[in-house]
Design a protein around this motif. Structure first.
Motif, PDB file in Angstrom:
ATOM      1  N   SER A 161       7.180   6.836   7.902  1.00  0.00           N
ATOM      2  CA  SER A 161       6.531   5.656   7.325  1.00  0.00           C
ATOM      3  C   SER A 161       5.202   6.029   6.662  1.00  0.00           C
ATOM      4  O   SER A 161       4.864   5.512   5.591  1.00  0.00           O
ATOM      5  CB  SER A 161       6.307   4.589   8.395  1.00  0.00           C
ATOM      6  OG  SER A 161       5.592   5.105   9.495  1.00  0.00           O
ATOM      7  N   ALA A 162       4.445   6.929   7.283  1.00  0.00           N
ATOM      8  CA  ALA A 162       3.169   7.354   6.713  1.00  0.00           C
ATOM      9  C   ALA A 162       3.381   8.124   5.414  1.00  0.00           C
ATOM     10  O   ALA A 162       2.630   7.955   4.444  1.00  0.00           O
ATOM     11  CB  ALA A 162       2.405   8.209   7.715  1.00  0.00           C
ATOM     12  N   ALA A 163       4.408   8.963   5.405  1.00  0.00           N
ATOM     13  CA  ALA A 163       4.710   9.725   4.189  1.00  0.00           C
ATOM     14  C   ALA A 163       5.147   8.803   3.063  1.00  0.00           C
ATOM     15  O   ALA A 163       4.729   8.970   1.907  1.00  0.00           O
ATOM     16  CB  ALA A 163       5.791  10.757   4.488  1.00  0.00           C
ATOM     17  N   LEU A 164       5.973   7.832   3.360  1.00  0.00           N
ATOM     18  CA  LEU A 164       6.436   6.892   2.335  1.00  0.00           C
ATOM     19  C   LEU A 164       5.294   6.023   1.820  1.00  0.00           C
ATOM     20  O   LEU A 164       5.249   5.680   0.637  1.00  0.00           O
ATOM     21  CB  LEU A 164       7.553   6.015   2.898  1.00  0.00           C
ATOM     22  CG  LEU A 164       8.873   6.735   3.187  1.00  0.00           C
ATOM     23  CD1 LEU A 164       9.838   5.810   3.917  1.00  0.00           C
ATOM     24  CD2 LEU A 164       9.516   7.256   1.908  1.00  0.00           C
ATOM     25  N   PHE A 165       4.357   5.684   2.699  1.00  0.00           N
ATOM     26  CA  PHE A 165       3.188   4.903   2.280  1.00  0.00           C
ATOM     27  C   PHE A 165       2.376   5.693   1.254  1.00  0.00           C
ATOM     28  O   PHE A 165       1.898   5.138   0.259  1.00  0.00           O
ATOM     29  CB  PHE A 165       2.344   4.580   3.515  1.00  0.00           C
ATOM     30  CG  PHE A 165       1.340   3.478   3.329  1.00  0.00           C
ATOM     31  CD1 PHE A 165       1.696   2.258   2.784  1.00  0.00           C
ATOM     32  CD2 PHE A 165       0.020   3.658   3.743  1.00  0.00           C
ATOM     33  CE1 PHE A 165       0.766   1.232   2.638  1.00  0.00           C
ATOM     34  CE2 PHE A 165      -0.920   2.644   3.598  1.00  0.00           C
ATOM     35  CZ  PHE A 165      -0.548   1.428   3.048  1.00  0.00           C
ATOM     36  N   GLY A 166       2.255   6.996   1.487  1.00  0.00           N
ATOM     37  CA  GLY A 166       1.565   7.840   0.520  1.00  0.00           C
ATOM     38  C   GLY A 166       2.297   7.918  -0.795  1.00  0.00           C
ATOM     39  O   GLY A 166       1.682   7.933  -1.873  1.00  0.00           O
ATOM     40  N   ALA A 167       3.632   7.958  -0.724  1.00  0.00           N
ATOM     41  CA  ALA A 167       4.431   8.011  -1.951  1.00  0.00           C
ATOM     42  C   ALA A 167       4.276   6.732  -2.763  1.00  0.00           C
ATOM     43  O   ALA A 167       4.222   6.763  -4.002  1.00  0.00           O
ATOM     44  CB  ALA A 167       5.902   8.241  -1.602  1.00  0.00           C
ATOM     45  N   ILE A 168       4.193   5.593  -2.076  1.00  0.00           N
ATOM     46  CA  ILE A 168       3.968   4.326  -2.775  1.00  0.00           C
ATOM     47  C   ILE A 168       2.616   4.351  -3.478  1.00  0.00           C
ATOM     48  O   ILE A 168       2.496   3.968  -4.648  1.00  0.00           O
ATOM     49  CB  ILE A 168       4.031   3.135  -1.803  1.00  0.00           C
ATOM     50  CG1 ILE A 168       5.399   3.035  -1.133  1.00  0.00           C
ATOM     51  CG2 ILE A 168       3.726   1.827  -2.543  1.00  0.00           C
ATOM     52  CD1 ILE A 168       5.452   2.069   0.030  1.00  0.00           C
ATOM     53  N   ALA A 169       1.601   4.828  -2.771  1.00  0.00           N
ATOM     54  CA  ALA A 169       0.261   4.902  -3.362  1.00  0.00           C
ATOM     55  C   ALA A 169       0.259   5.788  -4.601  1.00  0.00           C
ATOM     56  O   ALA A 169      -0.319   5.440  -5.635  1.00  0.00           O
ATOM     57  CB  ALA A 169      -0.732   5.430  -2.327  1.00  0.00           C
ATOM     58  N   GLY A 170       0.920   6.936  -4.504  1.00  0.00           N
ATOM     59  CA  GLY A 170       0.953   7.866  -5.629  1.00  0.00           C
ATOM     60  C   GLY A 170       1.758   7.381  -6.810  1.00  0.00           C
ATOM     61  O   GLY A 170       1.534   7.793  -7.951  1.00  0.00           O
TER      62      GLY A 170
END
Length: 210
Positions: A161-170
């Protein structure tokens, strides 16, 4: 987004234990702290691998009138701006359900595989071709961002979930800064250091793909 005519819509497809609810909560917290109306609902799957939980979120800019908008509780095929899939087969299911469209959707998918029961119980090699799923996903989306975000999470001692949150931000698909995303993780107060490590790595991956 100041003259927003309709909500920003997002669907997250995640299996049990992957933190899909946490991801949705971070998004809602971030939006509400950024002067947006925000809502999330979820429809659970049957079991961890026979059905993913679909989290659906909508965001609408508060223009100062304090007139709360009417937000939907279910994704409408053809009208989902952002789709997140925590595993490649779930990405394929998102395309099959009509959530992903080339006119509208930023599609973020992790390329790791958790094999379905049909694949596991096949008498021969019943695995679905991952490259075919990726090809179909890319063709279906306006923007497609794919990487092994599960591996990023593992290497950061965090969860996907943390990794996907970063992907959304990017990806730039939501009208919030990297700092606003990070603040939501910090306000959560749990596993902040490892979550931020996974977030930062995936943010850079997503930015490079975009």
């Amino acid at each position: 987004m100041l003259n927003q005519s309709r909500p920003i819509t997002m669907a997250v497809l995640a299996m049990g234990g992957e933190g899909g609810g946490v991801l949705a909560d971070w998004c809602i917290d971030m939006a509400e702290h950024s002067n947006y109306w925000a809502q999330t609902t979820s429809v659970p799957g049957v079991a961890q691998r026979t059905g993913a939980t679909v989290y659906y979120l909508e965001f609408f800019s508060n223009d100062g009138s304090n007139k709360e908008p009417i937000l939907s509780t279910m994704p409408t095929p053809g009208e989902v701006d952002i789709v997140i899939a925590s595993e490649l087969m779930e990405a394929g299911r998102a395309v099959f359900r009509g959530f992903v469209t080339p006119e509208t959707t930023t599609f973020i998918a992790s390329t790791n595989r958790v094999y379905s029961m049909t694949e596991r119980t096949s008498m021969g090699d019943g695995r679905v071709d991952s490259e075919e799923i990726i090809k179909s996903a890319k063709a279906a989306a306006k923007k497609f961002i794919a990487a092994d975000f599960a591996k990023v999470a593992e290497e950061s001692s965090s969860v996907i979930s943390a990794a996907l949150f970063g992907a959304i931000a990017g990806s730039g698909a939501l009208p919030f800064t990297k700092e606003q995303f990070a603040a939501a993780i910090e306000r959560g107060g749990v596993g902040v250091k490892t979550s931020m490590a996974a977030f930062d790595k995936s943010y850079e991956i997503s930015k490079q793909i975009v």
